[in-house]
Design a protein around this motif. Sequence first.
Motif, short mmCIF file in Angstrom:
data_model
loop_
_atom_site.label_atom_id
_atom_site.label_comp_id
_atom_site.label_asym_id
_atom_site.label_seq_id
_atom_site.Cartn_x
_atom_site.Cartn_y
_atom_site.Cartn_z
N MET A 40 0.86 -1.18 0.00
CA MET A 40 0.00 0.00 0.00
C MET A 40 0.90 1.23 0.00
O MET A 40 1.76 1.37 0.86
CB MET A 40 -0.85 -0.05 1.27
N ILE A 41 0.68 2.11 -0.99
CA ILE A 41 1.39 3.39 -1.04
C ILE A 41 0.39 4.45 -0.62
O ILE A 41 -0.55 4.74 -1.38
CB ILE A 41 1.90 3.72 -2.45
N ALA A 42 0.53 5.00 0.58
CA ALA A 42 -0.47 5.93 1.10
C ALA A 42 0.19 7.24 1.49
O ALA A 42 1.41 7.35 1.56
CB ALA A 42 -1.20 5.32 2.29
N CYS A 43 -0.67 8.21 1.74
CA CYS A 43 -0.19 9.54 2.10
C CYS A 43 0.14 9.61 3.59
O CYS A 43 -0.42 8.88 4.41
CB CYS A 43 -1.27 10.57 1.76
N SER A 44 1.04 10.52 3.95
CA SER A 44 1.41 10.71 5.36
C SER A 44 0.31 11.39 6.17
O SER A 44 0.37 11.39 7.40
CB SER A 44 2.68 11.57 5.43
N ARG A 47 -5.11 11.68 8.55
CA ARG A 47 -6.53 11.29 8.46
C ARG A 47 -6.75 10.09 7.55
O ARG A 47 -7.89 9.66 7.37
CB ARG A 47 -7.35 12.49 7.94
N VAL A 48 -5.68 9.56 6.98
CA VAL A 48 -5.85 8.49 5.99
C VAL A 48 -4.98 7.27 6.28
O VAL A 48 -4.41 6.67 5.37
CB VAL A 48 -5.58 9.02 4.56
N ASP A 49 -4.91 6.91 7.55
CA ASP A 49 -4.14 5.71 7.90
C ASP A 49 -4.74 4.49 7.21
O ASP A 49 -5.92 4.17 7.41
CB ASP A 49 -4.17 5.51 9.41
N PRO A 50 -3.98 3.78 6.39
CA PRO A 50 -4.60 2.68 5.62
C PRO A 50 -5.10 1.53 6.49
O PRO A 50 -6.10 0.91 6.14
CB PRO A 50 -3.48 2.23 4.67
N ALA A 51 -4.45 1.25 7.62
CA ALA A 51 -4.95 0.16 8.46
C ALA A 51 -6.33 0.51 9.01
O ALA A 51 -7.22 -0.35 9.07
CB ALA A 51 -3.99 -0.13 9.61
N VAL A 67 4.50 11.96 1.40
CA VAL A 67 3.60 13.06 1.10
C VAL A 67 2.98 12.84 -0.29
O VAL A 67 3.71 12.69 -1.28
CB VAL A 67 4.34 14.41 1.14
N ALA A 68 1.68 12.79 -0.35
CA ALA A 68 0.91 12.68 -1.59
C ALA A 68 1.00 11.31 -2.25
O ALA A 68 0.67 11.17 -3.43
CB ALA A 68 1.28 13.78 -2.59
N ARG B 65 6.31 6.08 6.40
CA ARG B 65 6.77 4.70 6.53
C ARG B 65 7.68 4.38 5.36
O ARG B 65 7.32 4.52 4.20
CB ARG B 65 5.58 3.73 6.59
N ASN B 66 8.88 3.96 5.71
CA ASN B 66 9.84 3.52 4.70
C ASN B 66 10.55 2.28 5.24
O ASN B 66 10.32 1.87 6.40
CB ASN B 66 10.81 4.66 4.34
N VAL B 67 11.38 1.66 4.45
CA VAL B 67 12.07 0.45 4.91
C VAL B 67 13.06 0.83 6.02
O VAL B 67 13.92 1.70 5.83
CB VAL B 67 12.82 -0.23 3.75
#
Lengths: 210, 210, 210, 210
Positions: A40-44, A47-51, A67-68, B65-67
């Motif tokens: 999953m590539i998500a934004c920092s 408000r949008v934590d993927p879990a 970012v973005a 989140r990065n490696v």
Amino acid sequence: MSSIDRLVAGFRAFRVSNFEHRPELYEQLVSQGQSPEVLMIACSDSRVDPALLLSARPGELFVVRNVANLIPPYQPDGQYHGTSAALEFAVRDLKVSHIVILGHSRCGGMEALRHTAMGGGSDREFIAQWVSIAESACRCAHPHDLSSPEGVRLMEHAALKVSLGNLMTFPWVRERVEAGNLELHGWWFDLEKGELWGGTEGPEPFNRVA
Amino acid sequence: MSSIDRLVAGFRAFRVSNFEHRPELYEQLVSQGQSPEVLMIACSDSRVDPALLLSARPGELFVVRNVANLIPPYQPDGQYHGTSAALEFAVRDLKVSHIVILGHSRCGGMEALRHTAMGGGSDREFIAQWVSIAESACRCAHPHDLSSPEGVRLMEHAALKVSLGNLMTFPWVRERVEAGNLELHGWWFDLEKGELWGGTEGPEPFNRVA
Amino acid sequence: MSSIDRLVAGFRAFRVSNFEHRPELYEQLVSQGQSPEVLMIACSDSRVDPALLLSARPGELFVVRNVANLIPPYQPDGQYHGTSAALEFAVRDLKVSHIVILGHSRCGGMEALRHTAMGGGSDREFIAQWVSIAESACRCAHPHDLSSPEGVRLMEHAALKVSLGNLMTFPWVRERVEAGNLELHGWWFDLEKGELWGGTEGPEPFNRVA
Amino acid sequence: MSSIDRLVAGFRAFRVSNFEHRPELYEQLVSQGQSPEVLMIACSDSRVDPALLLSARPGELFVVRNVANLIPPYQPDGQYHGTSAALEFAVRDLKVSHIVILGHSRCGGMEALRHTAMGGGSDREFIAQWVSIAESACRCAHPHDLSSPEGVRLMEHAALKVSLGNLMTFPWVRERVEAGNLELHGWWFDLEKGELWGGTEGPEPFNRVA
């Protein structure tokens, strides 16, 4: 309570729940190692934590957050490439079956990009350069349209398509996609309406997913 | 159910919970924007999601989140620097009060670093270079000690100290830290024992936090 | 949002989570039927829901809730006995291995009992009679002591012991307990301190459990 | 882990979450006392916990749970009436605005009632008598229809209507309902389909609620 004290208390809650009350999951995640099927590539953005957004459990998502939610183009030049390194580890070592790029409305990084596209200046050292990865997304609409909510939305969707396209510049991504072993997904979360939209590389518009 | 179908269903669960059942939080996060107090630098590993580990709610954590949860050194050279861009946005725009770097045991990125330090080769294009940010961490123990669990643990702690040190190379981080407006924290999560350990820049050992 | 609208939305959240996102548990609970190992006798008080207090999942607890978590004495007289009917079903049909009576501090039912014990009157039709099941608990302390927090606490613990004693008046409970096939537990939740205390039938004081 | 050990660990998880990590709710529930707006009459069945089914928080629901979620008729005879005592406390002392009777499919108590209605015998002392509160519900369908799933469903709905009718035999319930200060709701949860159905006193069929 300070924000740090609350996080430490939050860890204790996690600890008791996952190591004392229901220890089975972590025992397995330690003994067998991780084997997520999805990168999953998500934004920092906070408000949008993927879990949380996807009700995922530990072990289900290998996650990059920047970012973005951008994927830079393939550039194996010996410099530090955090996102590309994570992509490489997920695809070549963990052998994920899916890559999802998860964007969202009201993105501060997209706003910085739009600001520059409309001629604004910046005194920042990294952010403008980073979001310029998606600068071609600004051309999806006439510049004056970037002031409208609909124009911003089109730009945000177009930025996702840029990243989807960049994914295909990595030879070991393209190879797996073409062999049918890896699927790429672009998702966009509408913060105001609580809707999930999806799209693919190319000119087609996004569709409502959920 | 496929992993993607499950994530979409997971989104629907999130949607009903946060937009229909208890809509107050997201209504506020949209109307007022985000204002997280904490920037969290965490690993991409699927087992260490910071929102789950710290029982955080939407809006509480701005997350990179990065490696191997690494901070590269300050390098304003006009290249793409995803982690530095997020750091800049969190510190200069969102004005967070805390930066937490959250490492963990059994880290694949740390393993890649250890492998190289012990003379192993790699056919990867990005990962070895990326984790080399922390290569000085391998010198915290004699090379032969990197084979022992205790040596690996010391290396993982030392890598956190490298990133804490790198944070201070960013002038706008150092300035705020020295003015008392920003605190830096190094945390390390022991996956086997469910323990949280903490440390600071410098030679002192880590201590149990929770 | 009205309280009823919120509950309906809460059901939808449950529905999506348990029938669409993670349907495995309910599919099993339907196809195999329920087989809880524990009968829980808890209070109707809105602050002491046993599933929430004990982090229990659907299927784990067969639950009776009445005012003050009381067990009446064995009285097979052909009248309506709701608590005894549930006890019978749990013990003889479901064959639970444990019965837990879960009391708590600040119990309105215990307060009604104390009020009567101190000579107060009541214009209620059912409540005073119902809580009189535990009236011998008021004699655990001198009447004037029922005004002190410590006296109330002793009374609440003594009331649990009355119900534990009443359980043993049911022949099919006693038989299973004596055969070692059923265990009885008295637990008391301290709402102010967030503590769980436990005791058994008899004069011994309660001890901290968690 | 034994079922009791797991519940104790579950309590510790609740304790850390609600008394250390997010203590605000319980601090308020202790200092201000409970003030639930809803009395919920639910079944003891382990699969239909109302807090879980309706995503309710501590403090929201005053709960009675007995076999088959039955309300006996008004009978102020000085005997022990647990359900009536809880009803009285909720209506006259807590002044709830809503009473919800929450039934469900695959109810063991309804099955016991059906068994008797079809001429079966029983060696139980309490259960048959208790569920006979709803025996008129068996006449909603021709006896031979009680063998069909649809007949059972109609009987379960009819039993809810019996309890809704019995509520109105309590003078202080009827008075408040007629004054518009109290609303009565009959809900039925379909365990197989994950659906919520609702109905009122009287002959009208139930409708899908959620």
